[in-house]
Design a protein around this motif. Structure first.
Motif, mmCIF file in Angstrom:
data_model
loop_
_atom_site.group_PDB
_atom_site.id
_atom_site.type_symbol
_atom_site.label_atom_id
_atom_site.label_comp_id
_atom_site.label_asym_id
_atom_site.label_seq_id
_atom_site.Cartn_x
_atom_site.Cartn_y
_atom_site.Cartn_z
ATOM 1 N N THR A 16 13.019 29.749 -12.155
ATOM 2 C CA THR A 16 11.859 29.020 -12.676
ATOM 3 C C THR A 16 11.951 28.969 -14.191
ATOM 4 O O THR A 16 12.625 29.794 -14.810
ATOM 5 N N LYS A 17 11.278 27.995 -14.758
ATOM 6 C CA LYS A 17 11.180 27.940 -16.225
ATOM 7 C C LYS A 17 9.808 27.398 -16.589
ATOM 8 O O LYS A 17 9.351 26.413 -16.017
ATOM 9 N N SER A 18 9.168 28.090 -17.549
ATOM 10 C CA SER A 18 7.794 27.744 -17.914
ATOM 11 C C SER A 18 7.697 27.300 -19.364
ATOM 12 O O SER A 18 8.506 27.700 -20.204
ATOM 13 N N LEU B 210 -0.115 26.665 -18.875
ATOM 14 C CA LEU B 210 1.313 26.894 -18.632
ATOM 15 C C LEU B 210 1.824 25.867 -17.633
ATOM 16 O O LEU B 210 1.190 25.613 -16.607
ATOM 17 N N LEU B 211 2.968 25.279 -17.956
ATOM 18 C CA LEU B 211 3.646 24.349 -17.050
ATOM 19 C C LEU B 211 4.897 25.050 -16.526
ATOM 20 O O LEU B 211 5.693 25.568 -17.311
ATOM 21 N N THR B 212 5.044 25.098 -15.218
ATOM 22 C CA THR B 212 6.181 25.828 -14.630
ATOM 23 C C THR B 212 6.961 24.928 -13.683
ATOM 24 O O THR B 212 6.380 24.299 -12.784
ATOM 25 N N SER C 130 10.001 25.001 -10.821
ATOM 26 C CA SER C 130 10.603 25.964 -9.907
ATOM 27 C C SER C 130 11.600 25.245 -9.006
ATOM 28 O O SER C 130 11.483 24.044 -8.764
ATOM 29 N N THR D 49 -0.881 25.727 -14.650
ATOM 30 C CA THR D 49 -1.828 26.810 -14.362
ATOM 31 C C THR D 49 -2.777 26.994 -15.527
ATOM 32 O O THR D 49 -2.483 26.624 -16.668
ATOM 33 N N THR E 259 -3.745 27.975 -10.201
ATOM 34 C CA THR E 259 -3.087 26.679 -10.148
ATOM 35 C C THR E 259 -4.124 25.573 -10.333
ATOM 36 O O THR E 259 -5.127 25.496 -9.607
#
Ligand SMILES: *[C@@H]1O[C@H](CO)[C@@H](O)[C@H](O)[C@H]1NC(C)=O
Ligand SMILES: *[C@@H]1O[C@H](CO)[C@@H](O)[C@H](O)[C@H]1NC(C)=O
Ligand SMILES: *[C@@H]1O[C@H](CO)[C@@H](O)[C@H](O)[C@H]1NC(C)=O
Length: 475
Positions: free
Chosen positions: A356-358, A449-451, A453, A462, A468
């Motif tokens: 994942t990357k946020s 936060l934008l994640t 996956s 979120t 969410t």
């Protein structure tokens, strides 16, 4: 004599010095009492074929013995001792020998240990002294503590018989063009960290590349765990990272060496003239695939192909020709069809990509001219020139679209730069095209936060409590 010196008190030391004064020499005549502090007991006792051993000291102790002893001086280290060094041990005259007393072959071999924090890259230097020997010694590069230094080799020998080497820094043993060197029964082990270049290298054209009579036999070269040896034995002017126009030459014997563990390439030969005997070398203990411990992404195409096939023994036949003797090369060698140099090209494998990357607000802005939004493990997200945003699984090299925004645009501009995906400073995740917003998460004011996956729900925004607020499925 050494034992006497250790056992006897200072006044007797002066007594011995007075004996030395009886021998007419400029140093003895003018040394006076100041010389007493500089003349160590060991310097007095170590002479050729001397039977006592050195139980303590540093490179300074050994170097003083070689300097004062001259040709054929043997410095015999006591079994089990460790000699810490902060600078190389240097041979100063022909025929000198550094060895462990009794020539043990087990762990009682004396250890030369590079001290943490020192910048020593060669532990022992024997440059251009004939018939120098290093026998039954362990050299520990002390890599995890001493760190990595570019440049030299752990042992640089002009001529010599080697003992045992562990923890090579850059190259284990470099044999400068030096007829008659014998590299026998060594153990060369890479340390627990750091990039390891070469085990035994016959790649330099020093002394016009004359390696006549060099014998490299029954050595064990072991890479890792946790590190690797790029190249076990390199032979020829076209093997190293800086190929030379000269061709190394000489009848050379490389037999019965054993390669184990993380070794990228065991033996590579290119740029040699005249009589190679390369037989009985074993690579069955090498870790496969090579990609499990190293990366060839920085290598040329030939090296990449050989690496991908975990080829351990390779040579370029046109670059290994015999004018002064026949070549006898074991059949496991792969013949290269290309004149490829620079086999010291392996690097540590790239760290695995994340799942994942946020992104925090105002830290993501990618348009369709760049395309790639994030790279995850076997997965990436891209903005296309038609405004579509897609998540693609690339496992096994097969591309499978896992999700798509499916909101297309014809206003991305000729290079796609008008279609821009951004997580704004207000927390809203927005796709723009040349006409304005194409779609948005609607989380302005609340998105924290934008994640992305590689698993559903693929893309989420979120809020401040981690709840969410939006997923790509809400689009
Ligand atoms: C003793 O060693 C010191 C330090 O290396 C040096 O400065 C001094 O000149 C030496 N003395 C003699 C008598 O060699
Ligand atoms: C290479 O070294 C050997 C051994 O010292 C010597 O006999 C030979 O003449 C040298 N060859 C050349 C071309 O210098
Ligand atoms: C291989 O390439 C090097 C560097 O260009 C060159 O010096 C050498 O002669 C070539 N070897 C052969 C056998 O053509």
């Amino acid at each position: 004599m050494k034992i006497l010196f250790h056992a006897l008190a200072l006044p007797l030391a002066f007594h011995f010095l007075s004996l030395a004064h009886a021998i007419p020499s400029p140093e003895a005549a003018h040394g006076g009492s100041a010389q007493a502090t500089n003349t160590t007991d060991d310097a007095m006792t170590i002479t050729p074929r001397q039977s006592s051993c050195l139980s303590t000291g540093t490179q300074s102790t050994i170097n003083a013995l070689f300097s004062s002893g001259g040709a054929n001086t043997i410095v015999s280290l006591c079994p089990g001792v460790t000699i810490p060094i902060t600078a190389p041990v240097v041979f100063t005259a022909p025929g000198q020998e550094l060895s462990t007393q009794g020539y043990p072959t087990d762990s009682s071999r004396a250890t030369i240990l590079i001290q943490p924090g020192s910048t020593v890259t060669s532990a022992i230097r024997g440059n251009w002294q004939n018939n120098v020997k290093v026998l039954n010694i362990q050299v520990d590069g002390n890599q995890p503590n001493a760190g990595y230094f570019g440049g030299d080799a752990l042992l640089e020998m002009a001529c010599g018989r080697m003992g045992s080497i562990t923890g090579a820094t850059d190259g284990g043993i470099v044999i400068f063009g030096s007829p008659g060197s014998h590299i026998l029964r060594n153990t060369i082990t890479s340390s627990s960290s750091g990039l390891q270049f070469g085990g035994i290298n016959m790649v330099d054209p020093t002394w016009s590349g004359n390696y006549s009579g060099v014998v490299v036999s029954s050595n064990t070269i072991t890479g890792g765990p946790g590190s690797f040896i790029n190249l076990g034995i390199g032979m020829g002017s076209q093997v190293w990272s800086n190929p030379h126009p000269e061709t190394n030459f000489g009848q050379v014997t490389v037999t019965n060496n054993v390669f184990t563990g993380n070794v990228g390439f065991s033996i590579v030969m290119n740029g040699w003239l005249g009589g190679l005997t390369v037989t009985g070398n074993s690579v069955s203990g090498v870790t496969t695939p090579s990609s499990s411990f190293a990366s060839a992404s920085g290598c040329g195409a030939v090296q990449q192909a050989a690496f991908a096939d975990s080829e351990q023994l390779v040579y370029y036949p046109a670059g290994v020709t015999g004018s002064s003797g026949p070549n006898v090369i074991q059949s496991q060698f792969t013949a290269l069809s290309t004149n490829a140099s620079n086999w010291l090209c392996l690097t540590n494998p790239a760290p695995p990509l994340p799942d994942t990357k946020s992104f925090l607000p105002n830290t993501l802005s990618v348009d369709a001219s760049t395309s790639r939004v994030v790279s995850l493990r076997d997965f990436h997200v891209q903005v296309q020139g038609d405004g579509n945003v897609v998540g693609i699984d690339t496992t096994g090299g097969v591309w499978t679209v896992k999700w798509a925004s499916s909101r297309f645009s014809s206003a991305c501009g000729p290079d796609g730069s008008q279609c821009l995906l951004a997580f704004g400073i207000d927390g809203n995740f927005v796709m723009y095209d040349g006409n304005g917003p194409l779609w948005a998460s609607g989380t302005d004011g609340s998105g924290q936060l934008l994640t992305f996956s590689r698993e559903p729900p693929w893309v989420t925004v979120t809020g401040s409590n981690g709840q969410t607020l939006w997923t790509i499925g809400n689009l």
